[in-house]
Scaffold this motif. Structure first.
Motif, PDB file in Angstrom:
ATOM      1  N   ARG A 293     -29.534  75.042  75.811  1.00 55.26           N
ATOM      2  CA  ARG A 293     -30.425  76.035  75.215  1.00 55.26           C
ATOM      3  C   ARG A 293     -30.302  75.931  73.691  1.00 55.26           C
ATOM      4  O   ARG A 293     -29.585  76.696  73.049  1.00 55.26           O
ATOM      5  N   SER A 294     -31.013  74.985  73.121  1.00 54.83           N
ATOM      6  CA  SER A 294     -30.842  74.673  71.699  1.00 54.83           C
ATOM      7  C   SER A 294     -31.337  75.794  70.788  1.00 54.83           C
ATOM      8  O   SER A 294     -30.712  76.099  69.765  1.00 54.83           O
ATOM      9  N   GLN A 518     -26.197  67.783  85.085  1.00 50.31           N
ATOM     10  CA  GLN A 518     -27.246  66.999  85.734  1.00 50.31           C
ATOM     11  C   GLN A 518     -28.019  66.161  84.708  1.00 50.31           C
ATOM     12  O   GLN A 518     -28.369  65.011  84.972  1.00 50.31           O
ATOM     13  N   ARG A 519     -28.248  66.745  83.533  1.00 44.76           N
ATOM     14  CA  ARG A 519     -28.943  65.995  82.481  1.00 44.76           C
ATOM     15  C   ARG A 519     -28.101  64.806  82.012  1.00 44.76           C
ATOM     16  O   ARG A 519     -28.601  63.702  81.795  1.00 44.76           O
ATOM     17  N   SER A 556     -37.315  69.036  84.722  1.00 46.46           N
ATOM     18  CA  SER A 556     -38.499  69.499  83.979  1.00 46.46           C
ATOM     19  C   SER A 556     -39.254  70.579  84.740  1.00 46.46           C
ATOM     20  O   SER A 556     -39.916  71.431  84.139  1.00 46.46           O
ATOM     21  N   ARG A 557     -39.179  70.559  86.078  1.00 49.95           N
ATOM     22  CA  ARG A 557     -39.811  71.625  86.859  1.00 49.95           C
ATOM     23  C   ARG A 557     -39.050  72.945  86.721  1.00 49.95           C
ATOM     24  O   ARG A 557     -39.642  74.023  86.760  1.00 49.95           O
ATOM     25  N   GLU A 558     -37.734  72.845  86.558  1.00 51.40           N
ATOM     26  CA  GLU A 558     -36.919  74.048  86.403  1.00 51.40           C
ATOM     27  C   GLU A 558     -37.103  74.672  85.024  1.00 51.40           C
ATOM     28  O   GLU A 558     -37.148  75.888  84.873  1.00 51.40           O
ATOM     29  N   ARG A 559     -37.195  73.814  84.022  1.00 48.66           N
ATOM     30  CA  ARG A 559     -37.329  74.266  82.645  1.00 48.66           C
ATOM     31  C   ARG A 559     -37.814  73.088  81.816  1.00 48.66           C
ATOM     32  O   ARG A 559     -37.398  71.955  82.065  1.00 48.66           O
ATOM     33  N   PRO A 560     -38.698  73.289  80.814  1.00 45.61           N
ATOM     34  CA  PRO A 560     -39.172  72.157  80.012  1.00 45.61           C
ATOM     35  C   PRO A 560     -38.017  71.384  79.382  1.00 45.61           C
ATOM     36  O   PRO A 560     -37.018  71.967  78.953  1.00 45.61           O
ATOM     37  N   LEU A 561     -38.150  70.059  79.344  1.00 45.81           N
ATOM     38  CA  LEU A 561     -37.134  69.223  78.711  1.00 45.81           C
ATOM     39  C   LEU A 561     -37.124  69.470  77.207  1.00 45.81           C
ATOM     40  O   LEU A 561     -38.119  69.906  76.624  1.00 45.81           O
TER      41      LEU A 561
END
Length: 581
Positions: A293-294, A518-519, A556-561
């Motif tokens: 979460r930048s 995971q990333r 990307s489906r869970e949260r935008p990259l």
């Protein structure tokens, strides 16, 4: 006494008066001790066992000096108990001494003074003059009501005393386990299971504390800071931790929430302000590295820096101005991941100028050398990321990486906690290797990676379950594999690639709900896929590229990259799949 009214203790029984050679004390055992006669415990100058109770004695003597001629029996009783010649009769801890002083200030019974019912009745009456007066009036009308009130008071007073006692005992136990005991075990090989057990038990005690109603603000502050410490132990990635990130996130959230509440109520309390700043800084690091979460990391870092800076005008200017610089560094770096790289570089260069002024004023102390290495490594990383996107110069990034490593090498022989410096040095070497690799300078890159690997493995041998060190080592191995592949060392490249892939895969399997893990695994699949493509094993590279593509699609489906992942890491992934499959 500083301008905020905070007392600063400068003599704690460790000073030694000058003794001339012809004086009676010269050459005696007493003359060889570092103590102040009259303020040091008797056992310091005898063969008795020396424990932390000698500090309680010194506190008692100093407290007696402070109360002077107040002629207040309760305060004198506190000083007398603290400085009893018999260690067993003293307060067992400074917290219990402080609790008696707090009780005196609040009008509650002082344990050191008396346990008699008449004394406790008197204290109760003085605290509740109006209710007692009304009760006496009511007693004139209905005498029997007095007996009921007395019994109710006794029950309430006993319940309050029991609650305070339980809170104090549990607080002391959790603090001991999280700070003293954990710190002792942290550097002892083979104690990771015990450290996990300590963290579990301390969390239980802290949860008990958080449910205790009516606790004083000071105790609530200590509990909140203990939650922050628990988060660091469990999984804040700024240092050694147990890799339990989900639990660390929960503990850190509790700490920040409780500290915000206290700070809102007491905004001028410097200790609360510093505590909230520390927790927000930890939150910023956690958001960026563990939480992916930048934007939030940047916001929390900026807020922490502002709080630290608000304290930098007092006597602790060096400490808090330095901490404000640390927080600004950690607030700037995440910006490159959300397409604000130029802003990140501008902020880091501003901070670097502030650091130069700070070092000019306070010197190249170990803290400032660590700060300097961190600032230069952050600039190198940020400039390197920009260069990856075609917006920067790798050569400029390399100069900052050189400065980061030079500062860490200068710091290492001076540092008290050398493993912390070795960890930072391994990270800086890894970051410089990335830049050298991008400049196609494979041999110097491999030299840095070899040294980083050696540093990480040495520390892991001492602490096999340090999650942070495992992450550092895995990152070094994946970069080493691809660098070896381009250097023409196919056999070594494949060996290192398989070790890296196995370690990252096991970690991802063990932590399926951790987005950052995971990333990292998805990125590893791309890098190791490229290793196999370079050495001619296209079938294996195809399999890895496809696996990476599927994992990034799920993320990307869970949260935008992040912008960096979208524009750099995965930009050509579809081409890689088409080329090898």
């Amino acid at each position: 006494m500083n301008e905020r009214g905070d007392a600063k203790l400068i003599d704690f029984g460790i000073a030694r008066p000058p003794v001339a050679s012809d004086e009676p004390l010269a050459g005696s055992a007493l003359s060889k001790l570092s103590l102040t006669p009259g303020y040091a415990a008797p056992e310091r100058s005898s063969e008795g066992a020396v424990t932390t109770l000698v500090d309680i004695y010194s506190l008692g003597r100093i407290f007696l000096r402070l109360i002077g001629d107040l002629k207040q029996p309760e305060l004198e009783a506190i000083a007398s108990k603290a400085s009893d010649d018999d260690p067993a009769k003293r307060y067992a801890s400074a917290a219990l001494l402080a609790a008696d002083i707090a009780a005196f200030r609040a009008g509650h019974p002082v344990a050191a003074y008396s346990g008699k019912a008449s004394y406790r009745y008197g204290k109760f009456i003085r605290r509740h003059r109006l209710p007692v007066a009304l009760s006496v009036l009511a007693a004139l009308l209905l005498l029997g009501g007095l007996a009921g009130m007395t019994l109710a008071w006794r029950d309430a007073e006993q319940a309050r005393a029991e609650t305070e006692k339980r809170f104090t005992e549990v607080r002391e136990l959790s603090n001991f386990m999280l700070f003293d005991l954990y710190d002792e075990l942290e550097h002892v090989p083979g104690t990771t299971k015990a450290m996990n057990d300590i963290a579990d038990r301390a969390r239980h005690y802290l949860d008990v504390l958080s449910r205790t109603r009516g606790a004083p603000a000071e105790m609530r502050f200590e509990a909140a800071m203990a939650y922050k410490r628990l988060a660091d132990v469990l999984g804040t990635p700024s240092g050694a931790n147990l890799g339990r990130r989900d639990e660390a996130a929960q503990a850190l959230t509790i700490a920040v929430s409780q500290l915000r509440t206290l700070h809102a109520r007491y905004p001028d309390n410097a200790k609360l302000t510093a505590g909230l700043a520390e927790a927000l800084h930890s939150q910023a690091v956690f958001d960026f590295i563990a939480g992916d979460r930048s934007a939030q990391a940047h916001e929390h870092g900026i807020e922490a820096a502002a709080l630290f800076q608000s304290l930098a005008s007092g006597t602790d200017r060096e400490t808090y101005a330095g901490k404000a610089i640390d927080a600004r560094i950690d607030a700037a770096v995440p910006l490159v991941w959300i397409d604000r790289g130029e802003e990140a570089v501008r902020l880091l260069r501003e901070v670097r100028a502030q650091l130069d002024a700070h070092i000019s004023q306070f010197g190249r102390t170990p803290d400032n050398l660590e700060r300097l290495s961190h600032a230069e490594a952050s600039l190198a990383e940020t400039l390197g990321r920009l260069a990856d996107e075609g917006k920067g110069d790798y050569a400029v990034a390399l100069r900052h990486a050189d400065l980061a490593i030079a500062a860490a090498d200068e710091l290492l022989p001076l540092a008290a906690k050398k493993d912390k410096v070795r960890r930072s040095l391994a990270i800086s070497l890894f970051k410089r290797a990335l830049i050298l690799y991008s400049l196609e300078r494979d041999r110097p890159a491999l030299a840095d990676l070899d040294r980083a690997e050696s540093l990480a493995r040495e520390q892991i041998a001492r602490d096999p379950r340090d999650d942070g060190l495992e992450r550092i080592l895995n990152s070094v191995l994946e970069q080493k594999a691809i660098t070896l592949a381009y250097a023409g060392e196919a056999k070594r490249a494949v060996e290192v690639a398989r070790e890296s892939l196995r370690a990252k895969g096991q970690r991802a399997q063990a932590m399926p709900g951790d987005r950052s893990v995971q990333r990292e695994y998805a990125t590893n699949l791309i890098l190791i896929g490229s290793v196999f493509e370079i050495v001619g094993e296209k079938a294996e590279s195809c399999r890895l590229y496809r696996q990476a593509s599927g994992l990034f699609d799920r993320l990307s489906r869970e949260r935008p990259l992040s912008d960096h992942d979208r524009n750099v890491v995965t930009r050509d992934l579809a081409k890689f799949v088409a080329r090898t499959c």
